[in-house]
Every structure is written in C-alpha cells, then in structure tokens.
Write a protein that holds these residues in place. Structure first.
Motif, PDB file in Angstrom:
ATOM      1  N   ALA A 403      50.425 -11.410 -33.710  1.00  0.00           N
ATOM      2  CA  ALA A 403      48.817 -13.109 -32.826  1.00  0.00           C
ATOM      3  C   ALA A 403      49.098 -13.308 -31.695  1.00  0.00           C
ATOM      4  O   ALA A 403      47.266 -13.335 -31.567  1.00  0.00           O
ATOM      5  CB  ALA A 403      49.889 -14.756 -33.792  1.00  0.00           C
ATOM      6  N   LEU A 404      49.892 -12.546 -31.269  1.00  0.00           N
ATOM      7  CA  LEU A 404      49.358 -13.107 -29.762  1.00  0.00           C
ATOM      8  C   LEU A 404      48.155 -12.305 -29.607  1.00  0.00           C
ATOM      9  O   LEU A 404      47.383 -12.129 -28.605  1.00  0.00           O
ATOM     10  CB  LEU A 404      50.727 -12.421 -28.430  1.00  0.00           C
ATOM     11  N   GLU A 405      48.622 -10.441 -29.537  1.00  0.00           N
ATOM     12  CA  GLU A 405      46.967  -9.541 -29.476  1.00  0.00           C
ATOM     13  C   GLU A 405      45.621  -9.668 -30.344  1.00  0.00           C
ATOM     14  O   GLU A 405      45.124  -9.432 -29.635  1.00  0.00           O
ATOM     15  CB  GLU A 405      47.409  -8.260 -30.262  1.00  0.00           C
ATOM     16  N   ALA A 406      46.430 -11.245 -31.260  1.00  0.00           N
ATOM     17  CA  ALA A 406      45.056 -11.505 -31.930  1.00  0.00           C
ATOM     18  C   ALA A 406      44.586 -12.173 -31.105  1.00  0.00           C
ATOM     19  O   ALA A 406      42.835 -12.041 -30.378  1.00  0.00           O
ATOM     20  CB  ALA A 406      44.802 -11.822 -33.385  1.00  0.00           C
ATOM     21  N   THR A 407      44.463 -13.907 -30.062  1.00  0.00           N
ATOM     22  CA  THR A 407      44.782 -14.232 -29.723  1.00  0.00           C
ATOM     23  C   THR A 407      43.489 -13.393 -28.211  1.00  0.00           C
ATOM     24  O   THR A 407      42.743 -13.737 -27.598  1.00  0.00           O
ATOM     25  CB  THR A 407      45.684 -15.385 -29.048  1.00  0.00           C
ATOM     26  N   TRP A 408      44.157 -12.639 -27.915  1.00  0.00           N
ATOM     27  CA  TRP A 408      44.168 -11.953 -26.759  1.00  0.00           C
ATOM     28  C   TRP A 408      43.085 -10.539 -26.792  1.00  0.00           C
ATOM     29  O   TRP A 408      41.958 -10.882 -25.347  1.00  0.00           O
ATOM     30  CB  TRP A 408      45.266 -10.553 -26.259  1.00  0.00           C
ATOM     31  N   GLN A 409      42.564 -10.179 -27.661  1.00  0.00           N
ATOM     32  CA  GLN A 409      41.671 -10.224 -28.597  1.00  0.00           C
ATOM     33  C   GLN A 409      40.314 -10.774 -27.723  1.00  0.00           C
ATOM     34  O   GLN A 409      39.092 -10.816 -27.346  1.00  0.00           O
ATOM     35  CB  GLN A 409      41.518  -9.710 -29.630  1.00  0.00           C
ATOM     36  N   LEU A 410      40.373 -12.023 -27.904  1.00  0.00           N
ATOM     37  CA  LEU A 410      39.297 -13.538 -28.048  1.00  0.00           C
ATOM     38  C   LEU A 410      39.075 -13.179 -25.715  1.00  0.00           C
ATOM     39  O   LEU A 410      38.414 -13.006 -26.064  1.00  0.00           O
ATOM     40  CB  LEU A 410      39.444 -14.698 -28.020  1.00  0.00           C
ATOM     41  N   LEU A 411      39.781 -13.136 -25.192  1.00  0.00           N
ATOM     42  CA  LEU A 411      39.716 -12.808 -24.435  1.00  0.00           C
ATOM     43  C   LEU A 411      39.174 -11.968 -23.428  1.00  0.00           C
ATOM     44  O   LEU A 411      37.771 -11.818 -22.697  1.00  0.00           O
ATOM     45  CB  LEU A 411      40.885 -13.031 -23.094  1.00  0.00           C
ATOM     46  N   THR A 412      39.466 -10.677 -23.957  1.00  0.00           N
ATOM     47  CA  THR A 412      38.597  -9.653 -24.168  1.00  0.00           C
ATOM     48  C   THR A 412      37.444  -9.574 -24.168  1.00  0.00           C
ATOM     49  O   THR A 412      36.029  -9.108 -23.774  1.00  0.00           O
ATOM     50  CB  THR A 412      39.398  -8.399 -24.963  1.00  0.00           C
ATOM     51  N   VAL A 413      36.988 -10.438 -24.837  1.00  0.00           N
ATOM     52  CA  VAL A 413      35.649 -10.424 -25.556  1.00  0.00           C
ATOM     53  C   VAL A 413      34.932 -11.324 -24.703  1.00  0.00           C
ATOM     54  O   VAL A 413      33.492 -11.515 -24.402  1.00  0.00           O
ATOM     55  CB  VAL A 413      35.199 -11.029 -27.450  1.00  0.00           C
ATOM     56  N   ILE A 414      35.362 -12.539 -23.831  1.00  0.00           N
ATOM     57  CA  ILE A 414      35.133 -12.894 -23.361  1.00  0.00           C
ATOM     58  C   ILE A 414      34.209 -12.523 -21.767  1.00  0.00           C
ATOM     59  O   ILE A 414      33.769 -12.725 -21.442  1.00  0.00           O
ATOM     60  CB  ILE A 414      35.392 -14.934 -22.898  1.00  0.00           C
ATOM     61  N   ASN A 415      35.583 -11.405 -21.924  1.00  0.00           N
ATOM     62  CA  ASN A 415      35.801 -10.728 -19.964  1.00  0.00           C
ATOM     63  C   ASN A 415      34.127  -9.872 -20.281  1.00  0.00           C
ATOM     64  O   ASN A 415      33.500  -9.898 -19.462  1.00  0.00           O
ATOM     65  CB  ASN A 415      36.913 -10.171 -19.566  1.00  0.00           C
ATOM     66  N   GLN A 416      34.408  -8.897 -21.561  1.00  0.00           N
ATOM     67  CA  GLN A 416      33.145  -8.183 -21.180  1.00  0.00           C
ATOM     68  C   GLN A 416      32.006  -9.063 -21.529  1.00  0.00           C
ATOM     69  O   GLN A 416      30.978  -8.545 -20.642  1.00  0.00           O
ATOM     70  CB  GLN A 416      33.488  -8.156 -22.967  1.00  0.00           C
ATOM     71  N   TYR A 417      31.246  -9.824 -22.070  1.00  0.00           N
ATOM     72  CA  TYR A 417      30.578 -10.555 -22.407  1.00  0.00           C
ATOM     73  C   TYR A 417      30.297 -11.468 -20.590  1.00  0.00           C
ATOM     74  O   TYR A 417      29.240 -11.889 -20.911  1.00  0.00           O
ATOM     75  CB  TYR A 417      30.684 -12.167 -23.288  1.00  0.00           C
ATOM     76  N   ILE A 418      30.659 -11.330 -19.868  1.00  0.00           N
ATOM     77  CA  ILE A 418      30.746 -12.538 -18.729  1.00  0.00           C
ATOM     78  C   ILE A 418      30.104 -11.356 -17.992  1.00  0.00           C
ATOM     79  O   ILE A 418      29.666 -10.971 -16.984  1.00  0.00           O
ATOM     80  CB  ILE A 418      31.945 -12.944 -18.163  1.00  0.00           C
ATOM     81  N   GLN A 419      30.404 -10.031 -18.414  1.00  0.00           N
ATOM     82  CA  GLN A 419      30.386  -8.644 -17.521  1.00  0.00           C
ATOM     83  C   GLN A 419      28.572  -8.771 -18.124  1.00  0.00           C
ATOM     84  O   GLN A 419      28.382  -7.967 -17.010  1.00  0.00           O
ATOM     85  CB  GLN A 419      31.582  -7.376 -18.426  1.00  0.00           C
TER      86      GLN A 419
END
Ligand code: MSP
Length: 637
Positions: A403-419
């Motif tokens: 479940a934590l991996e799935a949540t952290w996936q969202l953080l990765t997407v936000i980070n890439q989007y900003i980048q």
C-alpha cells in the motif's frame, strides 16, 4: 450504523522490556485501526499486558520484588512507549484486573457446563520459558528444542480441556472460512497441525500461585494461555453486567499476532470459544519475525533492538514508516540502522519531503503562499485516483507494505510532473506562463493533499503537518472521498514551515550510534556469567560520591553529565545513560556509588571519568546508593 472493526494485539509479557518486535505488532495494529477509522468504521483497538504465570513469578523473584511490582514497572514503560509512538488504542487490558478475572471465571464455567473440562493427572515436560508443556519429541538434553529454555518433568493433578473433541469442528471452521488464518502459508501450517490429531489439554496448575484461581477450586490456577487469550473478550465486558461493547464488537475482525503464537490463537482459542458457545474471530493474522542484521533477536545474544535511540532522534513517524515499509507483512525481515537511514533519506527526506518543500517554496515565491484556483492538469489527477484505489485495496488485503509503494508512486508522478513542467521558467513567460504556473502548482499541491490522506494511518503527525503546510489543516480527513479532486480551496494560506524530514548524513549518524553507551554483547554477557577471583574484583575501585551538578548532554535524552564529589582535588565528570529514568535536578545532592578507576571514555563526544552503579531491568536504570550518609570518597567493598 457503521461497521465494527475490532483489532487486537497480543498482550505482552511483563518479564521483558519492549523491543522492536513487540512494537511492530502494535504499530501495525495501529495503522490498521487508523485506516478503518478513516473509512468511517466503528473501530475498537485493544492492547495490553499478560501478567500471570511462572515466568513472571520467577523474574520478579530474581529481582527481589513482587510479581505485581514488576508488572507495574513494565506496564508503565509500555504506556509511555505507546504514547511516544502515537498508538491510538481504545483500551489497555491487564490480566491482573478484576474485570479480566471475572471473564476468565465465566469462560471456565461455560466450558465446564458444556462438559468439556474434567479432572485428571498430568505428567509431562514443562517449559516455563514458553509457558507450555512440550511434547517429548521436542525435548533434548533437558531443553525445549524450539525455544532453548530448560524443561522440567512435572506431574500434578490438573483440569483438562477436551481439545480432542474439537479436531473436526476446527477443521470444518478452517474449511468454511479459508480467510480466517492469514497469510495462506500459515493457514496451511495450522490445518496440517490439526489434521495430525489433537490431544486434551491440561488447563490448570496447582504448583504455582501467580494466576487466576479456578472457580470453586482455588488451589488450581487457570492455565496461562486460557487466561491470556480471554483478554480479547474481558476487555469488552464479557463476564460482567455490562456487555454493550461485547455485543457491538465481538467477534474480533483481526487478531494480529506473531507467527510464534499462531497455534494458541488458531487452535486453542477457537476451541475454547466453541466450547463456551461464543462466536469465533473473523481473522487471525500471523506476521513474521524481526531479525537484527540477519540474526535472530534475543536477549541472551544482546542484539535486541530497543526503539529509544531512534524515537529520541526521529520521533514516531519514521520508525512507524520503516516498520510498515520494510517488512513484507507476514514474512521475516531484518532490522539494521543502515537500512533505516537509507529508507529515511530516500523515501521520507527525498520522495516525500523534497517534493513537498520544492512545491511549497515555489508557491511562496510565485503565488505569495496562497492556493490558486482549483484546476487539474497532466498525469497527476489520474495518478491520484490510481494511488487511492490501489492503496485502499492493498490495505483491505492486509498488505500495508505494498500500500505504501502505491502511495509513493503518486509522489513520484508529482515530482516528475514538476520536473517536466519547469514552473520556475513559466513565471517569466507573461500572463499565459503565469496561468500555466498556477495550474502546475495547484495540481501538485492538490496531489500532495491527497497523498497526505493516504499517509495518515502510517504517519499521522507528518500527514497533519503536511496538510497544515498546504493550507488544508481544516479540511475533513477521511478516505471515503479521497479521490475527489479540487478540495484544496482557492486563497488558502500556506504558512511557512520547516522541512518535513531533513536529510541525515549516514556516516555521521552511524558514528553517533557507536558512541551511545555500549550495550552488553553476547560475549560480555557470557563473561559476566563466569566466575572471577577476589583479586579481579579488588582491581575495581568503588567509591561513594555525591552528585553536585547534573545537566543533560545536548541532543541525547539518555545521557546526563554529572560533576561528582569523590573527595578529590576536583569534582569528577561522569556521564551516564540514565536520562530516560531521572531528571538532572533530581540527581543533584544524591549519594551514588562510582567505579573510580575506569579509563576515561567519550559518550557522544563528552568525556566520562568513571561510571556510576545502577541496576538495570532491561535498560531501565535504577541508581544504587549507600544506605546512610557515607562521606564522599569512602571506599566500597
Ligand atoms: N503473552 C504472549 C501473548 C499472549 S496473547 C493472548 C506473548 N507475549 S510476548 O511479549 O512474548 O510477545 C508478544 C508479541 O510480540 C508476539 O506477537 C510476538 O510474536 C511478538 N514478537 C516478539 N519478538 C518478535 C520479533 N523479534 N519480531 C516480531 N515480533 C515478535 O507471546
């Protein structure tokens, strides 16, 4: 009416101070309890202490105190730890409480009325360490092969429970409820054990006194496991006049237990309940075992991980996160300081902390820290829906690590989007650029708000802090509509705050740990058991002293620096790890005993010119003092 979710931890023995293994079960139960509260369920979360039995009686006797005094001391430590770890239990049951004894009596009476208890004579190998009779096949050289504890041959009159009557009913229960024991491997283990046949169980002892007396035959003490398991219903008022909680919450949704005590929970407990005419728990989850650097943790090896140093340095959330993220729920895992810090830096400081702080910094610079109008853009909104759906499904399947991996996936997407959107270039591109900048920042902020909801059960303090940073402190916190996009209101002010998780220098941290007061190693403990000559002892110069000044060593909750009068030219500086049990101001003026000829050593960079004597119950210090006003400098023999 909302659905009941009743979750329990095992009740902890009071002959040992809590370590990371005990904490794990309770933290995981807390995460599940918090998750179900966010779903709107009617949650009841129970933990407690298992205080009866020979093991406790013997530990207390070894320390020269009464069992209840030992229990009080360890229970106080558990209460303190649960507070520091933000454990949200609704109740803490102690098996020495009257409400518990009443429930045990009620169980015994019901099982007797069902004709499942008879009296007889029992002879067998009893392992006091494991509180159980051990089958002959599991005994070698006077030791219990599974636990390594010594066994003794016991023969005594005893009450027996007709466990053999329950082989078929248990197998039928397992068959009809394939989900009742989790994970599947443990289910199979239990089923094959029961298929191998069940013998009647001795459920009373008449050679010990520390326990719940049998109703109508108080010479007998109720077997510790029948006593202990009953806690799950005694805390709900079973056996009392007020059974409201019992009616609302029994049967339990999940008994969370370590794999070592699975059999008691999956065989004995349901059999006792059937015999007493009570419903069976819906699920028993047997989690894996925490090791230390790949070795089994054990008190005798001196490699048990106590949580104090980590909690002192990082607070509750990083440890809660690590425990949930590092161990695949159900399997064994190894604890190492290095792994803890690596995860801290990569998942918390970097993926979560940096994503939040760079978004917030840009919102401060370009938007005057005010949330722009709701909007959505790029892959983040969809990633948020996916993260919510997956995280929740995995939590429902009792897979918190995934479940934590799935949540952290969202953080990765936000980070890439900003980048990829490079908001810092947009500010200079006129009105259109500024409009796009607002879109990128709103999308990122709202994505972070949704992530904060998913993080909530695991790291409640961090989630709250993050929402406050996003200007979302007053928004409702629930998971029912976590996929609803755009709740972060326009104009909300984002207050300036510090980083969620400042990065830690691994080398420096590991070095600091090394400088913590040295814990006894297996070798040192072994040596301590060997005999020494009087000459060896005479080499140690013990002196009485008086503490003149005491202050805490900065950044350490345990170390206290003292100036001690030993009737020498100057005061002696002594640093001792007693700060969890003593306040500096309480030490000034106290008479203590000091090892005066110990080579100076540095503790967290501060020199200690000797050592004071304290007894230690698993790391909890208790100062040794002369009886009377012995002048400073007096030799001690
Ligand atoms: N008192 C019994 C439980 C009675 S429940 C009706 C008992 N107590 S215990 O203090 O020894 O253990 C409590 C829990 O801590 C168990 O679930 C046990 O598995 C867990 N752990 C103790 N050491 C552990 C690890 N090293 N790793 C993970 N959990 C382990 O058993």
């Amino acid at each position: 009416m909302s659905k009941s979710f009743y979750i329990t931890t095992p009740i902890y023995y009071v002959n040992d101070m809590p370590h990371i293994g005990h904490i794990y079960t309770t933290v995981m139960a807390d995460i599940l309890a918090r998750y179900h509260r966010l779903l709107g369920d009617d949650v009841r979360f129970l933990t407690g202490s298992d205080e009866h039995g020979q093991k406790i009686e013997r530990s207390a006797a070894a320390q020269g105190i009464k069992p209840v005094e030992l229990a009080d001391k360890v229970v106080a430590r558990y209460h303190h730890l649960w507070k520091v770890l933000n454990i949200s239990h609704d109740d803490f049951i102690r098996t020495t409480e009257d409400r518990h004894k009443a429930a045990v009596h009620e169980m015994v009476k019901r099982i007797t009325a069902n004709d499942d208890i008879y009296s007889g004579e029992f002879t067998g190998w009893y392992c006091a360490g494991a509180e159980a009779f051990v089958p002959d096949s599991k005994v070698k050289d006077g030791k219990d092969l599974e636990t390594g504890y010594p066994v003794e041959r016991l023969s005594e009159s005893s009450y027996f429970f007709r466990l053999s009557n329950y082989q078929e009913p248990l197998l039928e229960w397992y068959r009809n409820n394939p989900e009742c024991i989790q994970p599947k491997s443990r289910y199979n283990e239990v089923v094959s054990f029961v298929e191998g046949g069940l013998k009647d169980l001795s459920i009373s002892r008449n050679t010990i006194s520390w326990g719940v007396p049998f109703p109508d035959d108080p010479k007998h003490i109720v077997y510790v496991w029948l006593d202990a398991l009953t806690n799950y219903i005694s805390a709900l008022g079973f056996g009392s006049d007020d059974t409201k909680l019992f009616d609302e919450h029994w049967p339990a949704s999940t008994h969370l237990v370590g794999k070592d005590i699975l059999r008691f929970h999956c065989v004995y407990w349901p059999a006792f309940l059937m015999a007493a005419g009570l419903p069976l728990p819906k699920q028993i989850f047997g989690h894996g075992w925490w090791m230390r650097d790949d070795a089994k943790m054990s008190k005798s090896l001196g490699n048990v991980v106590r949580p104090d140093a980590l909690l002192e340095r990082f607070g509750a959330d990083p440890l809660r996160y690590f425990l949930a993220r590092e161990m695949s729920f159900g399997q064994d895992s190894s604890f190492s300081d290095q792994a803890f810090i690596e995860r801290f830096n990569s998942d918390l400081a970097n993926a979560l902390g940096n994503t939040a702080s760079r978004t917030l910094a840009m919102a401060g610079r370009y938007l005057d820290s005010k949330v722009p109008a709701p909007t959505k853009d790029g892959p983040v909104p969809e990633a948020a829906v996916t993260a919510v759906t997956k995280t929740m499904a995995l939590m429902d399947e009792l897979k918190p690590q995934r479940a934590l991996e799935a949540t952290w996936q969202l953080l990765t997407v936000i980070n890439q989007y900003i980048q990829e959107s490079q908001p810092w270039t947009l500010a200079k591109k006129g009105d259109e650029g500024v409009a796009l900048l607002k879109t990128v920042l709103y999308t990122s902020l709202e994505g972070l708000r949704i992530a904060s909801l998913l993080i909530e059960p695991f790291m409640p303090e961090t989630a709250k802090k993050l929402r406050a940073q996003l200007g979302a402190a007053d928004l409702p916190v629930d998971l029912k509509d976590a996929t609803t996009w755009g709740l972060l209101p326009e104009g909300a002010v984002m207050p300036e705050t510090e980083a969620l998780f400042p990065r830690v220098d691994i080398k420096k941290f590991l070095k600091e740990l090394e400088e913590e007061p040295v814990k006894p190693t297996a070798k040192a403990e072994k040596q301590a058991d060997d005999m020494i000559d009087i000459e060896d002892f005479m080499k140690v110069k013990l002196k009485g002293g008086i503490v003149k000044e005491a202050v805490r060593v900065p950044k350490s909750k345990k170390l206290i620096k003292m100036q001690v009068d030993l009737n020498e030219a100057e005061l002696r500086q002594i640093v001792a790890g007693i700060g969890a049990a003593y306040e500096p101001e309480d030490l000034v003026g106290r008479r203590i005993v000091v090892v005066a000829n110990l080579k100076p050593a540095k503790l967290m960079g501060v020199e200690s010119q000797g050592m004071l004597l304290a007894s230690s119950l698993d790391g909890a210090p208790n100062l040794l003092a002369p009886d009377g006003e012995v002048p400073p400098g007096t030799g001690v023999r």
